[in-house]
Design a protein around this motif. Structure first.
Motif, short mmCIF file in Angstrom:
data_model
loop_
_atom_site.label_atom_id
_atom_site.label_comp_id
_atom_site.label_asym_id
_atom_site.label_seq_id
_atom_site.Cartn_x
_atom_site.Cartn_y
_atom_site.Cartn_z
N SER A 527 17.25 25.14 72.20
CA SER A 527 17.38 26.59 72.05
C SER A 527 18.84 26.99 71.88
N ASP A 528 19.69 26.02 71.58
CA ASP A 528 21.11 26.28 71.39
C ASP A 528 21.43 26.62 69.93
N TRP A 529 22.59 27.20 69.74
CA TRP A 529 23.06 27.59 68.41
C TRP A 529 24.43 26.96 68.17
N PRO A 530 24.54 25.97 67.29
CA PRO A 530 25.87 25.43 66.99
C PRO A 530 26.75 26.52 66.37
N GLU A 531 28.03 26.44 66.64
CA GLU A 531 28.97 27.45 66.17
C GLU A 531 30.13 26.82 65.43
N TRP A 532 30.84 27.67 64.70
CA TRP A 532 32.10 27.24 64.09
C TRP A 532 33.17 27.15 65.17
N LYS A 533 34.09 26.24 64.99
CA LYS A 533 35.16 26.08 65.96
C LYS A 533 36.22 27.17 65.78
N ALA A 534 36.97 27.41 66.83
CA ALA A 534 38.06 28.39 66.77
C ALA A 534 39.02 28.01 65.65
N GLY A 535 39.42 29.01 64.87
CA GLY A 535 40.33 28.77 63.76
C GLY A 535 39.64 28.58 62.44
N SER A 536 38.30 28.36 62.45
CA SER A 536 37.58 28.22 61.18
C SER A 536 37.55 29.56 60.47
N GLU A 537 37.77 29.52 59.17
CA GLU A 537 37.75 30.76 58.39
C GLU A 537 36.35 31.34 58.24
N PHE A 538 35.32 30.57 58.66
CA PHE A 538 33.94 31.03 58.53
C PHE A 538 33.36 31.54 59.86
N LYS A 539 34.15 31.43 60.92
CA LYS A 539 33.67 31.83 62.24
C LYS A 539 33.42 33.34 62.32
N ALA A 540 34.29 34.13 61.72
CA ALA A 540 34.15 35.59 61.81
C ALA A 540 32.83 36.07 61.21
N ALA A 541 32.43 35.47 60.08
CA ALA A 541 31.18 35.88 59.45
C ALA A 541 29.99 35.57 60.35
N ARG A 542 30.00 34.44 61.02
CA ARG A 542 28.91 34.09 61.94
C ARG A 542 28.95 34.98 63.18
N ASP A 543 30.12 35.20 63.71
CA ASP A 543 30.25 36.03 64.91
C ASP A 543 29.74 37.45 64.66
N ALA A 544 29.91 37.93 63.42
CA ALA A 544 29.49 39.29 63.10
C ALA A 544 27.98 39.47 63.20
#
Length: 556
Positions: A527-544
């Motif tokens: 039930s976990d969700w893998p995430e982008w690591k800090a500093g990835s340019e794609f993290k902001a889009a996922r976080d949104a």
């Protein structure tokens, strides 16, 4: 309570949910799919040809027989097996004339040999350029965040721009663009887009095999046949009238006729002080007709429904298309069969899907997305990412398989570029459980991260990875694996010679598919969700889109 799983990924990369048992992957079955899809009867699987219908029918038949359910477009309240993908199709009609005029000389460039001009995708039915000035604009990059502008104050309106392939860092291996690893600024697609933003009349990329990562045969075969694009309201804002490539020797000659030195300008272009140059006294002319029309191609979409959280999805992707029928090779063969690229990927994904369908029901839904028009610019996956059938915010991960190797089992494996995500850590851990070692992309300068169907999902923020087969072969080691890869790139990639044969070792494909199956099982039963690591340019889009996952399970 929120799990601490992904906090430990960097050191242990362990998943708390045990993998469920599933049938092992059959290399023989993968080979059977490849033998069919890459046969001459399928005529290279080009979109918008009779071969598309045959290809779609075969894939649907196999997925249905494997036990999956349709998950495509809705029609009369029922899901179809396919998703319609509207595309614009452009094809040059008749001969292509291309001429360089210089003091005392008129040089005719032969289409497919010295130059490879693409069918105009800007909506024009006729391209007729007469004596357009030529500008050399370095690498054609405008990157404000790097204080970089190869165009400076040069007005390129009404001019044809010549640029170098890859990034300014490629030669030195270090600098403002990440060193050897290609950024999106190094992709030829970006260079065409920037030329349109600059208002140029045309853009020609200088081909050099090493920085391009492929030979001229690939350029010729990929650019001198039909071109596809998504449907655009204003195509001229994304495409200039002339897009194409020229051989390095042609570029050297062009610059020399204007009193300029190619190597000196290339070295200067690797610095932010570079100044674009107008080639005094040298012009470019071309004329050709374009057949432009709209067509409907199709993605194939199927699923194994999740038993507990069906709205959360793991997505396996692979492209079914290849180059179709084109120019003959030295043996007169005109069918670009695309066996490794990518009938092999499709066959492997079908067998992964079979394992899911025949095993215990996963907690999350597992989708298969076999996409069209990858060879035309990742258009099938781009269309799905822009028009998802299921929300991207609750898509857990995308696992893409493109051109798995038939060279045999390997002790290692890789991925296209650096995903900089927890998903990649999970892949590494799963490979270790298989007794294999992860090796970073051996050629990040080739820009493979931007060249596979996971990338449109990456840009949308979805953790995604494109798996690559290893090169440390069980039989022959690294030397044999690298030799095989070099030979394939030189003699088969995007050529008629990419055919299925008795020399294929299917055990390696089964090994790769098994690794991706086990990763998918772990994700589908967590039930976990893998995430982008800090500093990835794609993290902001996922976080949104995090709010869309907050009501979902965040861990055990």
């Amino acid at each position: 309570m929120k799990t601490l799983l992904f906090a430990a990924v960097a050191s242990a990369a362990l998943i708390t949910a045990p993998a469920l048992a599933a049938p092992s992957i059959s290399g023989e079955r993968i080979g059977q799919h490849v033998e069919v899809l890459a046969s001459d009867a399928f005529e290279g699987r080009a979109p918008a040809t009779p071969a598309e219908a045959k290809t779609i029918a075969y894939m649907v038949e196999q997925l249905k027989a494997a036990g999956l359910s349709p998950a495509g477009d809705l029609k009369d309240g029922q899901r179809l097996w396919t998703q319609d993908v509207p595309l614009a199709r452009f094809e040059i009609e008749g001969p292509v004339e291309a001429t360089i005029l210089a003091p005392g000389a008129a040089i005719t460039l032969k289409q497919g040999e010295e130059i490879a001009i693409r069918a105009a995708a800007n909506g024009a039915e006729r391209v007729d350029i007469d004596k357009a000035p030529i500008v050399f604009a370095g690498y054609g990059v405008v990157a404000p965040e790097r204080d970089w502008d190869d165009f400076k104050d040069m007005d390129v309106n009404g001019k044809v721009v010549v640029v170098l392939v890859n990034d300014p860092d490629y030669e030195a291996g270090e600098g403002d663009f990440g060193g050897k690893a290609m950024t999106y600024y190094g992709r030829w697609t970006y260079k065409y887009e920037e030329a349109a933003r600059q208002g140029a009349l045309g853009l020609l990329v200088v081909h050099e095999s090493e920085p391009a990562s492929y030979g001229w045969a690939t350029v010729k075969n990929s650019n001198t046949n039909e071109i596809f694009d998504i449907i655009r309201a204003e195509p001229s804002q994304a495409h200039v009238p002339v897009e194409g490539w020229i051989q390095r020797d042609v570029a050297v000659d062009l610059l020399a006729r204007a009193g300029l030195d190619f190597e000196a300008l290339k070295a200067e272009a690797q610095t932010r002080e570079f100044q674009p140059r107008l080639l005094e006294g040298v012009t470019f002319s071309t004329a050709f007709d374009v057949d432009a029309r709209q067509i409907i191609s199709q993605n194939v979409v199927a699923e194994v429904a999740g038993a507990e959280r069906p709205d959360e999805r793991i997505l396996y992707t692979s492209h079914w298309d290849h180059l179709g029928v084109g120019a003959p090779d030295a043996d007169g063969d005109t069918i670009y069969n695309g066996a490794m690229d990518n009938a092999a990927g499709v066959g492997a994904v079908i067998e992964i899907a079979r394992a899911f369908a025949q095993g215990p029901a996963p907690e999350r839904t597992v989708n298969v997305l076999l996409v069209t028009a990858e060879e035309k610019g990742l258009l099938g996956s781009e269309y799905y990412a822009a028009n998802p059938l299921y929300p991207l915010e609750t898509t857990v991960a995308v696992l893409n398989l493109d051109a798995p190797s038939p060279a045999g089992p390997a002790r290692d494996f890789s991925a296209a570029g650096d995903a900089a995500s927890q998903l990649q850590d999970l892949l590494i851990a799963e490979g270790a459980a298989q007794g294999r070692t992860f090796k970073p992309d051996p050629r990040p300068e080739a820009g493979r991260f931007f060249r596979s169907d996971h990338f449109p999902f990456v840009r949308a923020g979805v953790p995604s990875i494109s798996f690559r087969s290893g090169q440390d072969l069980v039989e022959g080691g690294v030397e044999a694996g690298q030799a095989w890869s070099r030979d394939y790139t030189a003699a088969q990639y995007h050529q008629p010679a990419d055919e299925y044969g008795p020399d294929w070792n299917l055990e390696g494909m089964a090994q790769d598919a098994e690794l991706l199956l086990q990763l998918g099982l772990e994700l589908a039963n967590s039930s976990d969700w893998p995430e982008w690591k800090a500093g990835s340019e794609f993290k902001a889009a996922r976080d949104a889109t995090a709010a869309g996952r907050q009501s979902k399970g965040q861990g055990r």
